[in-house]
Design a protein around this motif. Structure first.
Motif, PDB file in Angstrom:
ATOM      1  N   ALA A  80       0.849  -1.189   0.000  1.00 33.00           N
ATOM      2  CA  ALA A  80       0.000   0.000   0.000  1.00 33.00           C
ATOM      3  C   ALA A  80       0.888   1.244   0.000  1.00 33.00           C
ATOM      4  O   ALA A  80       1.845   1.319   0.784  1.00 33.00           O
ATOM      5  CB  ALA A  80      -0.910  -0.001   1.215  1.00 33.00           C
ATOM      6  N   GLU A  81       0.574   2.188  -0.834  1.00 30.99           N
ATOM      7  CA  GLU A  81       1.314   3.456  -0.909  1.00 30.99           C
ATOM      8  C   GLU A  81       0.921   4.329   0.275  1.00 30.99           C
ATOM      9  O   GLU A  81      -0.257   4.568   0.519  1.00 30.99           O
ATOM     10  CB  GLU A  81       0.977   4.168  -2.227  1.00 30.99           C
ATOM     11  CG  GLU A  81       1.531   5.562  -2.335  1.00 30.99           C
ATOM     12  CD  GLU A  81       3.052   5.616  -2.385  1.00 30.99           C
ATOM     13  OE1 GLU A  81       3.628   6.446  -1.658  1.00 30.99           O
ATOM     14  OE2 GLU A  81       3.656   4.820  -3.126  1.00 30.99           O
ATOM     15  N   MET A  82       1.925   4.783   1.036  1.00 32.23           N
ATOM     16  CA  MET A  82       1.639   5.645   2.188  1.00 32.23           C
ATOM     17  C   MET A  82       2.229   7.042   2.028  1.00 32.23           C
ATOM     18  O   MET A  82       2.153   7.853   2.940  1.00 32.23           O
ATOM     19  CB  MET A  82       2.148   5.000   3.476  1.00 32.23           C
ATOM     20  CG  MET A  82       1.344   3.775   3.860  1.00 32.23           C
ATOM     21  SD  MET A  82       1.673   3.192   5.519  1.00 32.23           S
ATOM     22  CE  MET A  82       0.990   4.490   6.531  1.00 32.23           C
ATOM     23  N   GLY A  83       2.829   7.319   0.881  1.00 37.41           N
ATOM     24  CA  GLY A  83       3.397   8.643   0.642  1.00 37.41           C
ATOM     25  C   GLY A  83       4.898   8.668   0.849  1.00 37.41           C
ATOM     26  O   GLY A  83       5.468   7.812   1.536  1.00 37.41           O
ATOM     27  N   ASN A  84       5.536   9.635   0.234  1.00 34.78           N
ATOM     28  CA  ASN A  84       6.992   9.813   0.329  1.00 34.78           C
ATOM     29  C   ASN A  84       7.765   8.559  -0.074  1.00 34.78           C
ATOM     30  O   ASN A  84       8.832   8.271   0.479  1.00 34.78           O
ATOM     31  CB  ASN A  84       7.407  10.258   1.729  1.00 34.78           C
ATOM     32  CG  ASN A  84       6.822  11.607   2.085  1.00 34.78           C
ATOM     33  OD1 ASN A  84       6.769  12.497   1.242  1.00 34.78           O
ATOM     34  ND2 ASN A  84       6.376  11.750   3.321  1.00 34.78           N
ATOM     35  N   GLY A  85       7.206   7.778  -1.006  1.00 37.50           N
ATOM     36  CA  GLY A  85       7.889   6.590  -1.494  1.00 37.50           C
ATOM     37  C   GLY A  85       7.826   5.394  -0.561  1.00 37.50           C
ATOM     38  O   GLY A  85       8.431   4.363  -0.831  1.00 37.50           O
ATOM     39  N   PHE A  86       7.085   5.498   0.551  1.00 35.31           N
ATOM     40  CA  PHE A  86       6.968   4.391   1.498  1.00 35.31           C
ATOM     41  C   PHE A  86       5.833   3.477   1.044  1.00 35.31           C
ATOM     42  O   PHE A  86       4.675   3.897   0.983  1.00 35.31           O
ATOM     43  CB  PHE A  86       6.719   4.908   2.909  1.00 35.31           C
ATOM     44  CG  PHE A  86       6.656   3.833   3.968  1.00 35.31           C
ATOM     45  CD1 PHE A  86       7.620   2.836   4.041  1.00 35.31           C
ATOM     46  CD2 PHE A  86       5.635   3.826   4.906  1.00 35.31           C
ATOM     47  CE1 PHE A  86       7.575   1.850   5.012  1.00 35.31           C
ATOM     48  CE2 PHE A  86       5.574   2.850   5.895  1.00 35.31           C
ATOM     49  CZ  PHE A  86       6.549   1.859   5.940  1.00 35.31           C
ATOM     50  N   VAL A  87       6.156   2.237   0.701  1.00 33.48           N
ATOM     51  CA  VAL A  87       5.181   1.263   0.208  1.00 33.48           C
ATOM     52  C   VAL A  87       5.319  -0.023   1.044  1.00 33.48           C
ATOM     53  O   VAL A  87       5.970  -0.979   0.637  1.00 33.48           O
ATOM     54  CB  VAL A  87       5.395   0.965  -1.296  1.00 33.48           C
ATOM     55  CG1 VAL A  87       4.290   0.049  -1.817  1.00 33.48           C
ATOM     56  CG2 VAL A  87       5.440   2.258  -2.096  1.00 33.48           C
ATOM     57  N   PRO A  88       4.711  -0.039   2.232  1.00 31.57           N
ATOM     58  CA  PRO A  88       4.845  -1.199   3.126  1.00 31.57           C
ATOM     59  C   PRO A  88       3.935  -2.357   2.734  1.00 31.57           C
ATOM     60  O   PRO A  88       2.940  -2.184   2.034  1.00 31.57           O
ATOM     61  CB  PRO A  88       4.413  -0.628   4.472  1.00 31.57           C
ATOM     62  CG  PRO A  88       3.396   0.410   4.107  1.00 31.57           C
ATOM     63  CD  PRO A  88       3.910   1.018   2.823  1.00 31.57           C
ATOM     64  N   TRP A  89       4.311  -3.533   3.232  1.00 33.26           N
ATOM     65  CA  TRP A  89       3.464  -4.718   3.116  1.00 33.26           C
ATOM     66  C   TRP A  89       2.464  -4.715   4.260  1.00 33.26           C
ATOM     67  O   TRP A  89       2.780  -4.296   5.376  1.00 33.26           O
ATOM     68  CB  TRP A  89       4.320  -5.981   3.179  1.00 33.26           C
ATOM     69  CG  TRP A  89       5.095  -6.198   1.918  1.00 33.26           C
ATOM     70  CD1 TRP A  89       6.347  -5.718   1.638  1.00 33.26           C
ATOM     71  CD2 TRP A  89       4.676  -6.922   0.780  1.00 33.26           C
ATOM     72  NE1 TRP A  89       6.721  -6.109   0.378  1.00 33.26           N
ATOM     73  CE2 TRP A  89       5.713  -6.860  -0.173  1.00 33.26           C
ATOM     74  CE3 TRP A  89       3.513  -7.635   0.452  1.00 33.26           C
ATOM     75  CZ2 TRP A  89       5.625  -7.476  -1.420  1.00 33.26           C
ATOM     76  CZ3 TRP A  89       3.429  -8.251  -0.775  1.00 33.26           C
ATOM     77  CH2 TRP A  89       4.485  -8.173  -1.690  1.00 33.26           C
ATOM     78  N   ARG A  90       1.250  -5.215   3.975  1.00 31.92           N
ATOM     79  CA  ARG A  90       0.161  -5.253   4.960  1.00 31.92           C
ATOM     80  C   ARG A  90      -0.594  -6.570   4.877  1.00 31.92           C
ATOM     81  O   ARG A  90      -0.550  -7.264   3.870  1.00 31.92           O
ATOM     82  CB  ARG A  90      -0.868  -4.158   4.673  1.00 31.92           C
ATOM     83  CG  ARG A  90      -0.386  -2.767   4.866  1.00 31.92           C
ATOM     84  CD  ARG A  90      -1.508  -1.796   4.552  1.00 31.92           C
ATOM     85  NE  ARG A  90      -1.103  -0.438   4.889  1.00 31.92           N
ATOM     86  CZ  ARG A  90      -1.822   0.631   4.629  1.00 31.92           C
ATOM     87  NH1 ARG A  90      -2.985   0.522   4.019  1.00 31.92           N
ATOM     88  NH2 ARG A  90      -1.386   1.822   4.985  1.00 31.92           N
ATOM     89  N   ARG A  91      -1.353  -6.822   5.929  1.00 32.84           N
ATOM     90  CA  ARG A  91      -2.389  -7.865   5.936  1.00 32.84           C
ATOM     91  C   ARG A  91      -3.627  -7.230   6.530  1.00 32.84           C
ATOM     92  O   ARG A  91      -3.532  -6.403   7.446  1.00 32.84           O
ATOM     93  CB  ARG A  91      -1.991  -9.052   6.808  1.00 32.84           C
ATOM     94  CG  ARG A  91      -1.004  -9.984   6.131  1.00 32.84           C
ATOM     95  CD  ARG A  91      -1.074 -11.353   6.754  1.00 32.84           C
ATOM     96  NE  ARG A  91      -2.062 -12.120   6.033  1.00 32.84           N
ATOM     97  CZ  ARG A  91      -1.793 -13.276   5.403  1.00 32.84           C
ATOM     98  NH1 ARG A  91      -0.584 -13.766   5.424  1.00 32.84           N
ATOM     99  NH2 ARG A  91      -2.736 -13.928   4.774  1.00 32.84           N
ATOM    100  N   ASP A  92      -4.795  -7.637   6.038  1.00 30.15           N
ATOM    101  CA  ASP A  92      -6.057  -7.141   6.584  1.00 30.15           C
ATOM    102  C   ASP A  92      -6.353  -7.828   7.914  1.00 30.15           C
ATOM    103  O   ASP A  92      -6.146  -9.031   8.062  1.00 30.15           O
ATOM    104  CB  ASP A  92      -7.214  -7.404   5.618  1.00 30.15           C
ATOM    105  CG  ASP A  92      -7.167  -6.500   4.393  1.00 30.15           C
ATOM    106  OD1 ASP A  92      -6.521  -5.429   4.455  1.00 30.15           O
ATOM    107  OD2 ASP A  92      -7.785  -6.859   3.368  1.00 30.15           O
ATOM    108  N   VAL A  93      -6.848  -7.035   8.869  1.00 30.41           N
ATOM    109  CA  VAL A  93      -7.182  -7.531  10.199  1.00 30.41           C
ATOM    110  C   VAL A  93      -8.506  -6.914  10.631  1.00 30.41           C
ATOM    111  O   VAL A  93      -8.700  -5.704  10.502  1.00 30.41           O
ATOM    112  CB  VAL A  93      -6.086  -7.166  11.239  1.00 30.41           C
ATOM    113  CG1 VAL A  93      -6.483  -7.623  12.632  1.00 30.41           C
ATOM    114  CG2 VAL A  93      -4.748  -7.758  10.842  1.00 30.41           C
ATOM    115  N   LYS A  94      -9.399  -7.751  11.154  1.00 32.27           N
ATOM    116  CA  LYS A  94     -10.626  -7.246  11.766  1.00 32.27           C
ATOM    117  C   LYS A  94     -10.322  -7.076  13.250  1.00 32.27           C
ATOM    118  O   LYS A  94     -10.168  -8.060  13.976  1.00 32.27           O
ATOM    119  CB  LYS A  94     -11.787  -8.213  11.566  1.00 32.27           C
ATOM    120  CG  LYS A  94     -13.074  -7.690  12.178  1.00 32.27           C
ATOM    121  CD  LYS A  94     -14.214  -8.659  11.994  1.00 32.27           C
ATOM    122  CE  LYS A  94     -15.461  -8.100  12.655  1.00 32.27           C
ATOM    123  NZ  LYS A  94     -16.505  -9.116  12.761  1.00 32.27           N
TER     124      LYS A  94
END
Length: 154
Positions: A80-94
């Motif tokens: 996911a793009e978070m700005g300033n070139g930071f593109v971290p990996w994520r997992r969806d969590v409820k």
């Protein structure tokens, strides 16, 4: 064949953990400054609790509390793009909603945790950023947070 859900403690500042918890329409988790490899160890149905040593990244306030708890949702890790070139990996969590799961200090739980081998050095495992714990330890966290255990299926 269904597998037994695993239980994880992830570490992040409270500010960052709350962003993931409160994100809509679905919460998310990130670990290790956005690294993808640790997220591949986690599976849908696993439970995760976020421990925050401080309120803000690099902070020195010693918050030392659990700030969110939830269940990993179906799907693979994604970026996911978070700005300033930071593109971290994520997992969806409820996550349990903030109103349904109070933030809870770790201090009263240290001596009861199975993963703590030496209460004087309880923080050692937290340096890894993500580690697995027993169902017993996850229940202690959920109970301390007064989280809806039905949503976590403990």
């Amino acid at each position: 064949m269904a597998t037994t859900p695993r239980n994880w403690i992830a570490i992040a500042s409270a500010e960052h953990a709350r962003i993931g918890r409160d994100h809509r329409p679905m919460g998310f988790m990130q670990v290790g400054h956005g690294k993808g490899a640790p997220l591949k160890r986690i599976a849908p149905g696993d439970r995760v609790a976020y421990y925050s040593p401080a309120t803000v990244f690099g902070g020195t306030d010693k918050l030392q509390s659990f700030v969110s708890i939830g269940v990993v949702q179906p799907g693979e890790p994604y970026t996911a793009e978070m700005g300033n070139g930071f593109v971290p990996w994520r997992r969806d969590v409820k996550y349990a909603k903030a109103a349904e799961a109070a933030e809870a200090p770790i201090a009263p739980l240290i001596e009861a945790f199975e993963f703590v081998e030496d209460p004087k050095r309880w923080g050692a495992k937290f340096r890894f950023g993500l580690f697995e714990v027993s169902a017993h330890d996850m229940r202690l966290i959920a109970d301390a947070m007064r989280a809806d255990v039905n949503s976590l299926d403990l």
